[in-house]
Design a protein around this motif. Structure first.
Motif, PDB file in Angstrom:
ATOM      1  N   THR A 134       0.834  -1.206   0.000  1.00  0.00           N
ATOM      2  CA  THR A 134       0.000   0.000   0.000  1.00  0.00           C
ATOM      3  C   THR A 134       0.866   1.253   0.000  1.00  0.00           C
ATOM      4  N   VAL A 135       1.936   1.252   0.784  1.00  0.00           N
ATOM      5  CA  VAL A 135       2.858   2.394   0.825  1.00  0.00           C
ATOM      6  C   VAL A 135       3.489   2.619  -0.553  1.00  0.00           C
ATOM      7  N   LEU A 136       3.988   1.555  -1.158  1.00  0.00           N
ATOM      8  CA  LEU A 136       4.660   1.695  -2.447  1.00  0.00           C
ATOM      9  C   LEU A 136       3.691   2.102  -3.550  1.00  0.00           C
ATOM     10  N   GLU A 137       2.472   1.597  -3.506  1.00  0.00           N
ATOM     11  CA  GLU A 137       1.474   2.002  -4.505  1.00  0.00           C
ATOM     12  C   GLU A 137       1.141   3.487  -4.359  1.00  0.00           C
ATOM     13  N   ALA A 138       0.981   3.926  -3.121  1.00  0.00           N
ATOM     14  CA  ALA A 138       0.696   5.339  -2.892  1.00  0.00           C
ATOM     15  C   ALA A 138       1.871   6.203  -3.354  1.00  0.00           C
ATOM     16  N   ALA A 139       3.092   5.730  -3.093  1.00  0.00           N
ATOM     17  CA  ALA A 139       4.274   6.465  -3.545  1.00  0.00           C
ATOM     18  C   ALA A 139       4.303   6.559  -5.066  1.00  0.00           C
ATOM     19  N   ARG A 140       4.018   5.460  -5.723  1.00  0.00           N
ATOM     20  CA  ARG A 140       4.017   5.456  -7.196  1.00  0.00           C
ATOM     21  C   ARG A 140       2.997   6.440  -7.747  1.00  0.00           C
ATOM     22  N   LYS A 141       1.798   6.379  -7.222  1.00  0.00           N
ATOM     23  CA  LYS A 141       0.729   7.237  -7.736  1.00  0.00           C
ATOM     24  C   LYS A 141       0.994   8.707  -7.455  1.00  0.00           C
ATOM     25  N   ALA A 142       1.699   8.996  -6.351  1.00  0.00           N
ATOM     26  CA  ALA A 142       1.986  10.384  -5.991  1.00  0.00           C
ATOM     27  C   ALA A 142       3.259  10.909  -6.640  1.00  0.00           C
ATOM     28  N   GLY A 143       3.994  10.032  -7.332  1.00  0.00           N
ATOM     29  CA  GLY A 143       5.230  10.460  -7.963  1.00  0.00           C
ATOM     30  C   GLY A 143       6.384  10.655  -7.000  1.00  0.00           C
ATOM     31  N   VAL A 144       6.355   9.949  -5.872  1.00  0.00           N
ATOM     32  CA  VAL A 144       7.460  10.028  -4.909  1.00  0.00           C
ATOM     33  C   VAL A 144       8.674   9.328  -5.515  1.00  0.00           C
ATOM     34  N   GLY A 145       9.807  10.001  -5.501  1.00  0.00           N
ATOM     35  CA  GLY A 145      10.976   9.481  -6.201  1.00  0.00           C
ATOM     36  C   GLY A 145      11.854   8.549  -5.412  1.00  0.00           C
ATOM     37  N   ARG A 146      11.704   8.554  -4.085  1.00  0.00           N
ATOM     38  CA  ARG A 146      12.612   7.731  -3.265  1.00  0.00           C
ATOM     39  C   ARG A 146      11.887   7.160  -2.059  1.00  0.00           C
ATOM     40  N   VAL A 147      12.088   5.865  -1.838  1.00  0.00           N
ATOM     41  CA  VAL A 147      11.511   5.195  -0.685  1.00  0.00           C
ATOM     42  C   VAL A 147      12.609   4.404   0.016  1.00  0.00           C
ATOM     43  N   ILE A 148      12.733   4.615   1.322  1.00  0.00           N
ATOM     44  CA  ILE A 148      13.675   3.862   2.145  1.00  0.00           C
ATOM     45  C   ILE A 148      12.860   2.895   2.994  1.00  0.00           C
ATOM     46  N   LEU A 149      13.117   1.598   2.814  1.00  0.00           N
ATOM     47  CA  LEU A 149      12.359   0.564   3.495  1.00  0.00           C
ATOM     48  C   LEU A 149      13.166  -0.004   4.652  1.00  0.00           C
ATOM     49  N   ALA A 150      12.543  -0.077   5.822  1.00  0.00           N
ATOM     50  CA  ALA A 150      13.198  -0.672   6.985  1.00  0.00           C
ATOM     51  C   ALA A 150      13.054  -2.177   6.913  1.00  0.00           C
ATOM     52  N   SER A 151      14.112  -2.836   6.426  1.00  0.00           N
ATOM     53  CA  SER A 151      14.184  -4.289   6.481  1.00  0.00           C
ATOM     54  C   SER A 151      14.845  -4.660   7.813  1.00  0.00           C
ATOM     55  N   SER A 152      15.382  -5.853   7.912  1.00  0.00           N
ATOM     56  CA  SER A 152      15.898  -6.319   9.200  1.00  0.00           C
ATOM     57  C   SER A 152      16.930  -7.412   8.997  1.00  0.00           C
ATOM     58  N   ASN A 153      17.789  -7.570   9.996  1.00  0.00           N
ATOM     59  CA  ASN A 153      18.716  -8.702   9.986  1.00  0.00           C
ATOM     60  C   ASN A 153      17.965 -10.029   9.966  1.00  0.00           C
TER      61      ASN A 153
END
Length: 261
Positions: free
Chosen positions: A90-109
């Motif tokens: 949902t976050v990435l879809e919203a970013a795509r539709k809004a034209g957000v150019g950069r997303v930093i995702l908190a992954s984990s060890n």
């Protein structure tokens, strides 16, 4: 800039460390956020990242997203799927539709939790070591890395996945000495990810310059990260680790699947 999970442990620590002159922080969480401090440019948003309408509004007009929201420990499969995996979609879809150019995702060890520490080698485990998740939580982090790769390749969004070690004020035990990411270094790392001119898709470790480190810093340093802290100053007070520490994920490798911890 939007920060999801802004009322969580890491989000709370990053609020002051990502504050900059001329930068407005839009802070999203389902829990109410503390009010703005004098001179602080923040836009609190109360809502859940699983709601497409909430995310669409939160992404409107932002140039970057630091996605910290979601369950940060083991939980049921249904909750993990709904919040961590579907929520990140949902976050990435919203970013795509809004034209957000950069997303930093908190992954984990824990996306690579069944990697043996002994396999680290002199330069540490590479940041893009194939996933070996230790829990449903670890599976969700491996999944969001894959989603990030898809959204970069399909839509050209710069996506950086940070496999965070242990981001707390101080490491709790001997295992955490090797994975600690100090809050100050976390701020430096996020700034490096935000500031690199064209990172593309990356997977990097989120750790400090620890004497006992087992994770490669090279990939994060390529983005301009310069860690300044070392967990060794806490070594004398660190509790012993159990035998599960032979794996990167430590006690997560023996925890019951699907039970909140």
């Amino acid at each position: 800039m939007l920060i999801t999970g802004a009322a969580g442990v890491v989000g709370t620590m990053m609020r002051s460390r990502l504050r900059r002159e001329g930068r407005v922080l839009r802070l999203l969480d389902r829990e109410p956020l503390p009010p703005a401090e004098p001179g602080e440019a923040v836009e609190p948003v109360t809502g859940t990242l699983t709601d497409p309408d909430v995310m669409a509004a939160a992404c409107d007009g932002v140039d970057a997203i630091v996605h910290l929201g979601g369950h940060s420990r083991e939980n049921s499969w249904a909750e993990t799927l709904a919040v961590n995996i579907d929520g990140t979609h949902t976050v990435l879809e919203a970013a795509r539709k809004a034209g957000v150019g950069r997303v930093i995702l908190a992954s984990s060890n824990h996306a690579a939790g069944f990697r043996l520490v002994a396999d680290a080698g002199p330069d540490g485990l590479p940041a893009d070591s194939p996933a070996r998740p230790d829990t449903y939580y670890g599976v969700s982090k491996a999944a969001i890395e894959a989603l990030g790769s898809l959204y970069h390749s399909r839509f050209g969004i710069d996506v950086i996945c940070i496999r965070i070690g242990a981001c707390f004020e101080r490491p709790s035990d001997v295992r955490a000495l090797s994975l600690w990411l100090s809050p100050d270094d976390a701020g430096r790392l996020f700034e490096a990810c935000l500031g690199h001119p064209s990172p593309g898709y990356r997977v990097i470790w989120g750790v400090s310059a620890n004497t006992r480190g087992v994770c490669s810093l090279a990939e994060a340093e390529e983005l301009g990260y310069r860690p300044q802290d070392d967990s060794e100053r806490f070594a004398a007070g660190a509790a012993p680790s159990d035998p599960s520490a032979r794996y990167l994920g430590g006690p997560f490798t023996t925890a019951a699947l699907g039970e909140p911890n």
